[in-house]
Enzyme design. Structure first.
Site, PDB file in Angstrom:
ATOM      1  N   LYS A  15       0.818  -1.221   0.000  1.00  0.00           N
ATOM      2  CA  LYS A  15       0.000   0.000   0.000  1.00  0.00           C
ATOM      3  C   LYS A  15       0.851   1.271   0.000  1.00  0.00           C
ATOM      4  O   LYS A  15       0.624   2.181  -0.803  1.00  0.00           O
ATOM      5  CB  LYS A  15      -0.931   0.002   1.222  1.00  0.00           C
ATOM      6  N   ASP A  35      -0.229   5.297  10.774  1.00  0.00           N
ATOM      7  CA  ASP A  35       1.041   4.957  11.424  1.00  0.00           C
ATOM      8  C   ASP A  35       1.953   6.174  11.554  1.00  0.00           C
ATOM      9  O   ASP A  35       2.685   6.308  12.545  1.00  0.00           O
ATOM     10  CB  ASP A  35       1.760   3.850  10.648  1.00  0.00           C
ATOM     11  N   ARG A 126      10.244  -7.189   7.373  1.00  0.00           N
ATOM     12  CA  ARG A 126       9.840  -5.795   7.592  1.00  0.00           C
ATOM     13  C   ARG A 126      10.461  -5.160   8.835  1.00  0.00           C
ATOM     14  O   ARG A 126      10.197  -4.005   9.143  1.00  0.00           O
ATOM     15  CB  ARG A 126       8.318  -5.692   7.677  1.00  0.00           C
ATOM     16  N   ASP A 165      -5.094 -35.081   8.946  1.00  0.00           N
ATOM     17  CA  ASP A 165      -4.178 -35.289   7.824  1.00  0.00           C
ATOM     18  C   ASP A 165      -3.564 -36.684   7.973  1.00  0.00           C
ATOM     19  O   ASP A 165      -3.664 -37.316   9.036  1.00  0.00           O
ATOM     20  CB  ASP A 165      -3.097 -34.206   7.871  1.00  0.00           C
TER      21      ASP A 165
END
Length: 301
Positions: A15, A35, A126, A165
């Site tokens: 974004k 932010d 990040r 599973d």
């Protein structure tokens, strides 16, 4: 008509990058981001220092709307503002819609639909902007809801069920590779998981087995399905009521295959309470579509 562009997407979906590039190519647009205000009002050096409170978030919201109003009233050279937040909260989107309607401005959505596995990869890189995995998962669920994709909330009135599973969960490979299905009948049981399946069956849960194994060969498309079922019932003694497996020739990823199986064959017929799996990508899939999942072992492969 002046625009308020709301970016819609999870953290790490691109974004902010898009907003920077868009503004560079489109003079008259300005970016407003929550932010940035969070970091500014508390004089933090890093965004992850911010501690959320209702009062502080209210201040941030007020600053956003006041800034948007000031910019949009800034003359004919102003074309619009970009609200480059996640905007996954429906109430926040409605607030911007109401705000725009009051002043005669137009709201547009810019959607960033990024696959879960890519979001996780980006989030790990990040640094201080990374969000906890449970927060990312919650936001991804909200994104699915925004896109109109299904989120599982149970199937009331249907028999309650637990999904198991096979490879790495009910079964442990014994001297074979994961694609050497000719020897899948030599697998050994994973005793505690098999016992768990029997316990749930005694408690009235329907046991559904879902495997990413290919169901067979070109010559015999159900060969491995039959071998798997025989092993599950005769060797492991699991009291299953349904077995679902990857179709012959389907080379898609496990999480994609199992999600498709779930919505098509399981969700309409069972009230699924839990899934037991080992592979991380599949575990995350169960959780993000709304099914509680217990992970048997570390399975990041």
């Amino acid at each position: 008509m002046k625009k308020i562009i709301l970016t819609i997407g999870c953290p790490g979906s691109g974004k902010s990058t898009w907003a920077r590039e868009f503004i560079a190519k489109n003079p008259g647009f300005y970016n407003i981001n929550r932010d940035d205000y969070r970091q500014s009002i508390m004089a933090h050096e890093e965004r992850d220092e911010y501690k959320y409170t209702k009062k502080k978030e209210g201040i941030v919201t007020g600053m956003q709307f006041d800034t948007a109003k000031s910019i949009l009233y800034g003359g004919d050279s102003v074309k619009g503002v970009i609200i480059s937040d996640t905007n996954l909260n429906p109430e926040r989107r409605l607030a911007w819609e109401t705000f725009a309607k009051e002043y005669g401005w137009k709201v547009e959505h810019k959607v960033f639909d990024v696959p879960w596995t890519e979001l996780v990869k980006r989030n790990s890189k990040r640094g201080t902007k990374a969000v906890p995995i449970d927060v990312l998962r919650s936001m991804y669920k909200s994104m699915r809801e925004y896109l109109g994709l299904p989120v599982y909330n149970g199937t009331p009135g249907k028999p309650k069920a637990v999904i198991f599973d096979v490879d790495g969960t009910l079964a442990k490979m014994n001297g074979r590779g994961p694609y050497d299905l000719e020897k899948c009948d030599t697998d050994v049981i994973n005793p505690m998981v098999v016992e768990l399946s029997k316990m749930y069956a005694l408690m009235g849960y329907q046991i559904v087995v879902v495997s990413g194994r290919e169901s067979g060969t070109k010559e015999d498309p159900t060969k491995y399905y039959r071998m798997t079922r025989k092993w599950v019932e005769d060797i492991a003694g699991v009291p299953l009521v349904m077995q679902c497996q990857r179709e012959q020739g389907d080379t898609r990823k496990d999480d994609v295959v199992k999600e498709e199986i779930f919505w098509k064959h399981i969700a309409p017929h069972f009230d699924v309470k839990l899934a037991i799996d080992d592979r991380t990508q599949v575990v995350e899939m169960w959780r993000r579509i709304g099914v509680e999942c217990w992970q048997v072992a570390s399975g990041d492969f």
